[in-house]
Each structure stands twice: as C-alpha cells, then as structure tokens.
Design a protein around this motif. Sequence first.
Motif, PDB file in Angstrom:
ATOM      1  N   ALA A  88      -8.109 -26.249 -14.123  1.00 47.13           N
ATOM      2  CA  ALA A  88      -7.568 -27.598 -13.901  1.00 47.13           C
ATOM      3  C   ALA A  88      -7.254 -28.267 -15.231  1.00 47.13           C
ATOM      4  CB  ALA A  88      -8.562 -28.435 -13.111  1.00 47.13           C
ATOM      5  N   ASP A  89      -6.306 -27.684 -15.955  1.00 41.02           N
ATOM      6  CA  ASP A  89      -5.910 -28.189 -17.266  1.00 41.02           C
ATOM      7  C   ASP A  89      -4.401 -28.364 -17.313  1.00 41.02           C
ATOM      8  OD1 ASP A  89      -8.260 -25.867 -18.567  1.00 41.02           O
ATOM      9  OD2 ASP A  89      -8.557 -28.023 -18.430  1.00 41.02           O
ATOM     10  N   ALA A  90      -3.933 -29.064 -18.323  1.00 40.08           N
ATOM     11  CA  ALA A  90      -2.495 -29.113 -18.570  1.00 40.08           C
ATOM     12  C   ALA A  90      -2.020 -27.711 -18.941  1.00 40.08           C
ATOM     13  CB  ALA A  90      -2.185 -30.090 -19.708  1.00 40.08           C
ATOM     14  N   LYS A  91      -0.720 -27.450 -18.749  1.00 41.62           N
ATOM     15  CA  LYS A  91      -0.223 -26.091 -18.948  1.00 41.62           C
ATOM     16  C   LYS A  91       1.058 -26.077 -19.777  1.00 41.62           C
ATOM     17  CE  LYS A  91      -0.761 -25.963 -14.520  1.00 41.62           C
ATOM     18  NZ  LYS A  91      -1.917 -26.820 -14.305  1.00 41.62           N
ATOM     19  N   SER A  92       1.310 -24.929 -20.397  1.00 44.08           N
ATOM     20  CA  SER A  92       2.541 -24.701 -21.148  1.00 44.08           C
ATOM     21  C   SER A  92       3.189 -23.423 -20.627  1.00 44.08           C
ATOM     22  CB  SER A  92       2.245 -24.558 -22.644  1.00 44.08           C
ATOM     23  OG  SER A  92       1.677 -25.746 -23.158  1.00 44.08           O
ATOM     24  N   LEU A  93       4.513 -23.421 -20.558  1.00 47.47           N
ATOM     25  CA  LEU A  93       5.252 -22.274 -20.045  1.00 47.47           C
ATOM     26  C   LEU A  93       6.237 -21.810 -21.112  1.00 47.47           C
ATOM     27  CD1 LEU A  93       5.945 -20.476 -17.563  1.00 47.47           C
ATOM     28  CD2 LEU A  93       7.535 -22.246 -16.852  1.00 47.47           C
ATOM     29  N   ARG A 107      13.732 -16.979 -27.987  1.00 44.85           N
ATOM     30  CA  ARG A 107      13.037 -17.836 -27.045  1.00 44.85           C
ATOM     31  C   ARG A 107      14.049 -18.491 -26.117  1.00 44.85           C
ATOM     32  NH1 ARG A 107      11.102 -15.666 -31.097  1.00 44.85           N
ATOM     33  NH2 ARG A 107      11.707 -17.354 -32.478  1.00 44.85           N
ATOM     34  N   HIS A 108      13.770 -18.458 -24.830  1.00 44.62           N
ATOM     35  CA  HIS A 108      14.688 -18.997 -23.829  1.00 44.62           C
ATOM     36  C   HIS A 108      14.147 -20.226 -23.111  1.00 44.62           C
ATOM     37  CE1 HIS A 108      17.680 -15.643 -23.759  1.00 44.62           C
ATOM     38  NE2 HIS A 108      16.668 -15.026 -24.331  1.00 44.62           N
ATOM     39  N   LEU A 109      12.862 -20.500 -23.256  1.00 44.31           N
ATOM     40  CA  LEU A 109      12.276 -21.629 -22.562  1.00 44.31           C
ATOM     41  C   LEU A 109      10.948 -22.017 -23.216  1.00 44.31           C
ATOM     42  CD1 LEU A 109      12.080 -23.569 -20.057  1.00 44.31           C
ATOM     43  CD2 LEU A 109      10.831 -21.722 -18.924  1.00 44.31           C
ATOM     44  N   LEU A 110      10.782 -23.296 -23.468  1.00 44.34           N
ATOM     45  CA  LEU A 110       9.505 -23.858 -23.890  1.00 44.34           C
ATOM     46  C   LEU A 110       9.288 -25.121 -23.068  1.00 44.34           C
ATOM     47  CD1 LEU A 110       9.824 -23.587 -27.786  1.00 44.34           C
ATOM     48  CD2 LEU A 110       8.284 -22.252 -26.358  1.00 44.34           C
ATOM     49  N   ALA A 111       8.302 -25.106 -22.208  1.00 48.68           N
ATOM     50  CA  ALA A 111       8.004 -26.263 -21.365  1.00 48.68           C
ATOM     51  C   ALA A 111       6.506 -26.508 -21.424  1.00 48.68           C
ATOM     52  CB  ALA A 111       8.445 -25.999 -19.925  1.00 48.68           C
ATOM     53  N   TYR A 112       6.103 -27.732 -21.705  1.00 50.49           N
ATOM     54  CA  TYR A 112       4.676 -28.020 -21.856  1.00 50.49           C
ATOM     55  C   TYR A 112       4.377 -29.423 -21.349  1.00 50.49           C
ATOM     56  CZ  TYR A 112       6.902 -29.393 -26.304  1.00 50.49           C
ATOM     57  OH  TYR A 112       7.762 -29.895 -27.258  1.00 50.49           O
ATOM     58  N   ASN A 113       3.131 -29.869 -21.531  1.00 52.95           N
ATOM     59  CA  ASN A 113       2.656 -31.123 -20.928  1.00 52.95           C
ATOM     60  C   ASN A 113       2.805 -31.089 -19.409  1.00 52.95           C
ATOM     61  OD1 ASN A 113       1.994 -32.298 -23.412  1.00 52.95           O
ATOM     62  ND2 ASN A 113       3.996 -33.256 -23.649  1.00 52.95           N
ATOM     63  N   ILE A 114       2.625 -29.922 -18.819  1.00 50.94           N
ATOM     64  CA  ILE A 114       2.704 -29.766 -17.369  1.00 50.94           C
ATOM     65  C   ILE A 114       1.369 -30.204 -16.772  1.00 50.94           C
ATOM     66  CG2 ILE A 114       3.104 -28.133 -15.493  1.00 50.94           C
ATOM     67  CD1 ILE A 114       4.564 -26.355 -17.592  1.00 50.94           C
ATOM     68  N   LYS A 115       1.388 -31.153 -15.880  1.00 52.16           N
ATOM     69  CA  LYS A 115       0.158 -31.723 -15.346  1.00 52.16           C
ATOM     70  C   LYS A 115      -0.580 -30.729 -14.439  1.00 52.16           C
ATOM     71  CE  LYS A 115       1.803 -36.498 -15.589  1.00 52.16           C
ATOM     72  NZ  LYS A 115       2.096 -37.738 -14.840  1.00 52.16           N
ATOM     73  N   PRO A 116      -1.913 -30.857 -14.356  1.00 50.92           N
ATOM     74  CA  PRO A 116      -2.701 -29.923 -13.557  1.00 50.92           C
ATOM     75  C   PRO A 116      -2.282 -29.840 -12.095  1.00 50.92           C
ATOM     76  CG  PRO A 116      -4.130 -31.205 -14.984  1.00 50.92           C
ATOM     77  CD  PRO A 116      -2.761 -31.799 -15.114  1.00 50.92           C
ATOM     78  N   ALA A 117      -1.749 -30.940 -11.535  1.00 48.75           N
ATOM     79  CA  ALA A 117      -1.357 -30.928 -10.121  1.00 48.75           C
ATOM     80  C   ALA A 117      -0.114 -30.079  -9.861  1.00 48.75           C
ATOM     81  CB  ALA A 117      -1.113 -32.357  -9.638  1.00 48.75           C
ATOM     82  N   PHE A 161       7.748 -14.248 -19.223  1.00 48.42           N
ATOM     83  CA  PHE A 161       7.336 -15.605 -18.872  1.00 48.42           C
ATOM     84  C   PHE A 161       5.821 -15.674 -19.037  1.00 48.42           C
ATOM     85  CE2 PHE A 161      11.258 -14.802 -16.652  1.00 48.42           C
ATOM     86  CZ  PHE A 161      11.940 -15.996 -16.653  1.00 48.42           C
ATOM     87  N   THR A 162       5.332 -16.659 -19.762  1.00 50.81           N
ATOM     88  CA  THR A 162       3.906 -16.805 -20.017  1.00 50.81           C
ATOM     89  C   THR A 162       3.471 -18.222 -19.677  1.00 50.81           C
ATOM     90  OG1 THR A 162       4.127 -15.266 -21.880  1.00 50.81           O
ATOM     91  CG2 THR A 162       2.075 -16.500 -21.723  1.00 50.81           C
ATOM     92  N   ILE A 163       2.461 -18.348 -18.837  1.00 52.12           N
ATOM     93  CA  ILE A 163       1.905 -19.657 -18.517  1.00 52.12           C
ATOM     94  C   ILE A 163       0.517 -19.740 -19.143  1.00 52.12           C
ATOM     95  CG2 ILE A 163       1.069 -18.859 -16.257  1.00 52.12           C
ATOM     96  CD1 ILE A 163       2.387 -22.372 -16.777  1.00 52.12           C
TER      97      ILE A 163
END
Length: 203
Positions: A88-93, A107-117, A161-163
């Motif tokens: 139950a933590d924030a995530k980065s993809l 690199r094709h995608l950097l997405a972060y600050n993804i909420k736990p929900a 793809f890495t989460i």
Amino acid sequence: MSTEFYAQAVVNKKVKTGGFHTKKLTLPLVLFCLLNTAAFAADPFTLTSSNFKDNTLMDRKHAGNTAGNPNCIGQNVSPELKWANARADAKSLVMSDWEGQRGLGSRHLLAYNIKPAVTGFAEGELSKASAKFTGGKETSGTTAYRGPCTPPNTGIHHYIFTIIATDLEPGALPLGLTRDELWEKLKGHAKGVAGLVGLFGRL
C-alpha cells in the motif's frame, strides 16, 4: 540477456525480552499451523496486460506515431496495464527498450506519484497527461507514453514494463524527471517490483 532490475525483501524482527514456555506439539497441530501459515502467505506482486501476455508480441496499435519518423507505424495507444498484491505505497511505472538506440537503450514511459488506490491504467490512458500520474521525460522528451518506433531489420525488441512500489508520498516527485534522476530519488525508497515484457519488431 542480463537484467538491471532486482528486488530484495527484508523482514525486520522486533526482539522482546522475557522468558517463554514450550510444549510438545502433536502432528495434527503442526499441520494446522503449517497450513494456516501458507494460507496467510502474501501473494506475489504482479504486473499484467489484457493486450498481451508476458514475453509475447504487442499489437501494432501500441507502436509510436511520431510525425516524420517512418519507423513509427502505429497509433501510440498505450497498452492496458494492471497490477495486483502491491504494498500500500505510492508507485512508479517505467517502460524501457533494451535494444533501442543500437543497444544504448531507450525509455518510452516514466510515470510516478501513482496513488496506492490506483491498480492499473486502461488502454490508451498513459498516452496523455492524467491526474493519476506525474510524467517523467522519456528519451525523446515527452512526459507520456511513446510507443515503439522499431527500425526495420533490427530484430525483435524487448519492451520492459516495470512497476515499483515505494515509500514516498504521492506528489513527492516533481514533473519531468529523467530515468536517471528518478532512479536516484528512488534509492532507499523502493519496496517491491513487478515486471512485464512486451515484444515488437520489424524483421
């Protein structure tokens, strides 16, 4: 192929002082304890897509559509991605192409600050800005998904793809980080990882 990602789990044990008593356990009681321990064992952290199975070809629509680049033959539709059993933590993809740029990687995608929900992204959702994530700079400088633009006759490329689960608060990371900058900020904060490989190429 070597890998640059690994996960390590550490369990911190609290030691309490004081004595304790032991008693002989019967076989049925031992089996009961073992079965209940297995039942409560954590399921693995996984990343999947309804668009492709792990280590199989991605559809052409997921390829890039950058104007003026003849290698971009797709529609730049990001694949559907979902994860399960994350902390139950924030995530980065992160999405990377190891064979891109003649072996230097892309690199094709950097997405972060993804909420736990949040437990995934619908097809096409990562192709544009969203309140569900903060975009970092992929190799060409945009802050959203950029699909493969694989040159012909370069074989099949592996798109990883890495989460990553982290203990950083959502919103802690600024917009526009490069992968190296993101990696530096995640040091000491990464708590779990799951991966998925999609293939694309033009033989």
